[in-house]
Design a protein around this motif. Structure first.
Motif, PDB file in Angstrom:
ATOM      1  N   THR A 123       0.842  -1.186   0.000  1.00  0.00           N
ATOM      2  CA  THR A 123       0.000   0.000   0.000  1.00  0.00           C
ATOM      3  C   THR A 123       0.883   1.244   0.000  1.00  0.00           C
ATOM      4  O   THR A 123       2.038   1.204   0.416  1.00  0.00           O
ATOM      5  CB  THR A 123      -0.921   0.039   1.230  1.00  0.00           C
ATOM      6  OG1 THR A 123      -0.118  -0.021   2.405  1.00  0.00           O
ATOM      7  CG2 THR A 123      -1.884  -1.125   1.222  1.00  0.00           C
ATOM      8  N   LEU A 124       0.323   2.320  -0.473  1.00  0.00           N
ATOM      9  CA  LEU A 124       1.012   3.602  -0.472  1.00  0.00           C
ATOM     10  C   LEU A 124       0.447   4.435   0.658  1.00  0.00           C
ATOM     11  O   LEU A 124      -0.770   4.476   0.857  1.00  0.00           O
ATOM     12  CB  LEU A 124       0.830   4.317  -1.814  1.00  0.00           C
ATOM     13  CG  LEU A 124       1.409   3.612  -3.029  1.00  0.00           C
ATOM     14  CD1 LEU A 124       1.080   4.397  -4.298  1.00  0.00           C
ATOM     15  CD2 LEU A 124       2.911   3.438  -2.891  1.00  0.00           C
ATOM     16  N   VAL A 125       1.335   5.084   1.404  1.00  0.00           N
ATOM     17  CA  VAL A 125       0.892   5.906   2.527  1.00  0.00           C
ATOM     18  C   VAL A 125       1.388   7.331   2.344  1.00  0.00           C
ATOM     19  O   VAL A 125       2.472   7.563   1.815  1.00  0.00           O
ATOM     20  CB  VAL A 125       1.360   5.326   3.882  1.00  0.00           C
ATOM     21  CG1 VAL A 125       0.656   4.025   4.178  1.00  0.00           C
ATOM     22  CG2 VAL A 125       2.863   5.135   3.925  1.00  0.00           C
ATOM     23  N   ARG A 126       0.573   8.273   2.777  1.00  0.00           N
ATOM     24  CA  ARG A 126       0.914   9.686   2.684  1.00  0.00           C
ATOM     25  C   ARG A 126       1.705  10.105   3.916  1.00  0.00           C
ATOM     26  O   ARG A 126       1.791   9.382   4.910  1.00  0.00           O
ATOM     27  CB  ARG A 126      -0.368  10.520   2.566  1.00  0.00           C
ATOM     28  CG  ARG A 126      -1.282  10.182   1.389  1.00  0.00           C
ATOM     29  CD  ARG A 126      -0.828  10.749   0.069  1.00  0.00           C
ATOM     30  NE  ARG A 126      -0.646  12.176   0.059  1.00  0.00           N
ATOM     31  CZ  ARG A 126      -1.570  13.076  -0.246  1.00  0.00           C
ATOM     32  NH1 ARG A 126      -2.772  12.693  -0.593  1.00  0.00           N
ATOM     33  NH2 ARG A 126      -1.292  14.358  -0.225  1.00  0.00           N
ATOM     34  N   LEU A 127       2.272  11.292   3.871  1.00  0.00           N
ATOM     35  CA  LEU A 127       3.168  11.781   4.906  1.00  0.00           C
ATOM     36  C   LEU A 127       2.567  11.778   6.318  1.00  0.00           C
ATOM     37  O   LEU A 127       3.255  11.375   7.260  1.00  0.00           O
ATOM     38  CB  LEU A 127       3.700  13.167   4.547  1.00  0.00           C
ATOM     39  CG  LEU A 127       4.783  13.722   5.460  1.00  0.00           C
ATOM     40  CD1 LEU A 127       5.980  12.781   5.543  1.00  0.00           C
ATOM     41  CD2 LEU A 127       5.218  15.093   4.988  1.00  0.00           C
TER      42      LEU A 127
ATOM     43  N   ALA B 200      10.585   9.155  -1.886  1.00  0.00           N
ATOM     44  CA  ALA B 200       9.159   9.382  -2.101  1.00  0.00           C
ATOM     45  C   ALA B 200       8.746   8.927  -3.497  1.00  0.00           C
ATOM     46  O   ALA B 200       9.566   8.860  -4.411  1.00  0.00           O
ATOM     47  CB  ALA B 200       8.840  10.865  -1.932  1.00  0.00           C
ATOM     48  N   ILE B 201       7.465   8.632  -3.611  1.00  0.00           N
ATOM     49  CA  ILE B 201       6.860   8.311  -4.908  1.00  0.00           C
ATOM     50  C   ILE B 201       5.898   9.438  -5.229  1.00  0.00           C
ATOM     51  O   ILE B 201       4.958   9.698  -4.475  1.00  0.00           O
ATOM     52  CB  ILE B 201       6.103   6.969  -4.855  1.00  0.00           C
ATOM     53  CG1 ILE B 201       7.055   5.848  -4.488  1.00  0.00           C
ATOM     54  CG2 ILE B 201       5.394   6.700  -6.178  1.00  0.00           C
ATOM     55  CD1 ILE B 201       6.359   4.552  -4.147  1.00  0.00           C
ATOM     56  N   LYS B 202       6.139  10.145  -6.323  1.00  0.00           N
ATOM     57  CA  LYS B 202       5.268  11.248  -6.719  1.00  0.00           C
ATOM     58  C   LYS B 202       4.136  10.699  -7.584  1.00  0.00           C
ATOM     59  O   LYS B 202       4.374  10.118  -8.628  1.00  0.00           O
ATOM     60  CB  LYS B 202       6.048  12.298  -7.518  1.00  0.00           C
ATOM     61  CG  LYS B 202       7.060  13.077  -6.715  1.00  0.00           C
ATOM     62  CD  LYS B 202       6.422  14.004  -5.708  1.00  0.00           C
ATOM     63  CE  LYS B 202       5.804  15.207  -6.382  1.00  0.00           C
ATOM     64  NZ  LYS B 202       5.187  16.149  -5.485  1.00  0.00           N
ATOM     65  N   LEU B 203       2.910  10.897  -7.132  1.00  0.00           N
ATOM     66  CA  LEU B 203       1.742  10.478  -7.903  1.00  0.00           C
ATOM     67  C   LEU B 203       1.157  11.629  -8.709  1.00  0.00           C
ATOM     68  O   LEU B 203       0.389  11.415  -9.631  1.00  0.00           O
ATOM     69  CB  LEU B 203       0.667   9.906  -6.979  1.00  0.00           C
ATOM     70  CG  LEU B 203       1.049   8.644  -6.209  1.00  0.00           C
ATOM     71  CD1 LEU B 203      -0.116   8.205  -5.337  1.00  0.00           C
ATOM     72  CD2 LEU B 203       1.465   7.539  -7.147  1.00  0.00           C
ATOM     73  N   GLY B 204       1.515  12.828  -8.342  1.00  0.00           N
ATOM     74  CA  GLY B 204       1.019  14.016  -9.019  1.00  0.00           C
ATOM     75  C   GLY B 204       1.740  15.224  -8.465  1.00  0.00           C
ATOM     76  O   GLY B 204       2.593  15.097  -7.586  1.00  0.00           O
TER      77      GLY B 204
ATOM     78  N   CYS C 273       3.769   9.913  -1.865  1.00  0.00           N
ATOM     79  CA  CYS C 273       3.512   8.740  -1.039  1.00  0.00           C
ATOM     80  C   CYS C 273       4.797   7.954  -0.832  1.00  0.00           C
ATOM     81  O   CYS C 273       5.799   8.190  -1.498  1.00  0.00           O
ATOM     82  CB  CYS C 273       2.498   7.824  -1.718  1.00  0.00           C
ATOM     83  SG  CYS C 273       0.891   8.557  -1.996  1.00  0.00           S
ATOM     84  N   TRP C 274       4.709   6.997   0.075  1.00  0.00           N
ATOM     85  CA  TRP C 274       5.788   6.037   0.309  1.00  0.00           C
ATOM     86  C   TRP C 274       5.176   4.652   0.375  1.00  0.00           C
ATOM     87  O   TRP C 274       4.024   4.490   0.778  1.00  0.00           O
ATOM     88  CB  TRP C 274       6.498   6.330   1.630  1.00  0.00           C
ATOM     89  CG  TRP C 274       7.357   7.540   1.576  1.00  0.00           C
ATOM     90  CD1 TRP C 274       8.700   7.574   1.346  1.00  0.00           C
ATOM     91  CD2 TRP C 274       6.964   8.890   1.711  1.00  0.00           C
ATOM     92  NE1 TRP C 274       9.150   8.856   1.325  1.00  0.00           N
ATOM     93  CE2 TRP C 274       8.091   9.696   1.549  1.00  0.00           C
ATOM     94  CE3 TRP C 274       5.748   9.526   1.949  1.00  0.00           C
ATOM     95  CZ2 TRP C 274       8.057  11.083   1.631  1.00  0.00           C
ATOM     96  CZ3 TRP C 274       5.706  10.897   2.026  1.00  0.00           C
ATOM     97  CH2 TRP C 274       6.849  11.664   1.869  1.00  0.00           C
TER      98      TRP C 274
ATOM     99  N   ILE D 221       8.477   1.734   4.742  1.00  0.00           N
ATOM    100  CA  ILE D 221       8.355   2.320   6.075  1.00  0.00           C
ATOM    101  C   ILE D 221       8.520   1.234   7.141  1.00  0.00           C
ATOM    102  O   ILE D 221       9.210   1.437   8.143  1.00  0.00           O
ATOM    103  CB  ILE D 221       7.017   3.067   6.239  1.00  0.00           C
ATOM    104  CG1 ILE D 221       6.878   4.166   5.165  1.00  0.00           C
ATOM    105  CG2 ILE D 221       6.866   3.641   7.638  1.00  0.00           C
ATOM    106  CD1 ILE D 221       8.019   5.168   5.131  1.00  0.00           C
ATOM    107  N   ASP D 222       7.914   0.066   6.912  1.00  0.00           N
ATOM    108  CA  ASP D 222       8.072  -1.055   7.844  1.00  0.00           C
ATOM    109  C   ASP D 222       9.544  -1.447   7.973  1.00  0.00           C
ATOM    110  O   ASP D 222      10.037  -1.698   9.079  1.00  0.00           O
ATOM    111  CB  ASP D 222       7.263  -2.271   7.379  1.00  0.00           C
ATOM    112  CG  ASP D 222       5.770  -2.046   7.429  1.00  0.00           C
ATOM    113  OD1 ASP D 222       5.320  -1.136   8.158  1.00  0.00           O
ATOM    114  OD2 ASP D 222       5.045  -2.781   6.738  1.00  0.00           O
TER     115      ASP D 222
END
Length: 70
Positions: free
Chosen positions: A14-18, A44-48, A53-54, A59-60
Motif C-alpha cells: 500500500t502507499l501511505v501519505r506523509l 518518495a513516490i510522486k503520484l502528481g 507517497c511512500w 516504512i516497515d
C-alpha cells in the motif's frame, strides 16, 4: 497441458501519505524531508504535483532498522 502456477500472488504493497508516515516514525516533517534528501529515509513516490507517497513496506523496513539499531 499447461503447468498450473501454485505460487501465491505477491503481497500487495500500500502507499501511505506523509501524515501516516509521521505517525509511525517519530520525527518532524522537516527532519523527515531532510532524511529523505540525505538518503537516510525511503525515497518518495510522486503520484502528481501535490501528491507524494511512500510504500508501506519501505516504512516497515525503516522502522525495523531503527529498532535494531537501538
Amino acid at each position: 497441458m499447461p503447468s498450473k502456477n501454485t505460487s501465491l500472488p505477491p503481497e500487495q504493497d500500500t502507499l501511505v501519505r506523509l501524515p501516516i508516515v509521521l505517525g509511525r516514525v517519530p520525527v518532524s516533517r522537516a527532519a523527515w524531508w531532510k532524511g529523505v534528501k540525505e538518503g537516510r529515509y525511503p525515497a518518495a513516490i510522486k503520484l502528481g504535483p501535490k501528491t507524494t507517497c511512500w510504500r508501506s513496506s519501505d516504512i516497515d523496513k525503516l522502522i525495523a532498522e531503527l529498532a535494531s539499531a537501538k
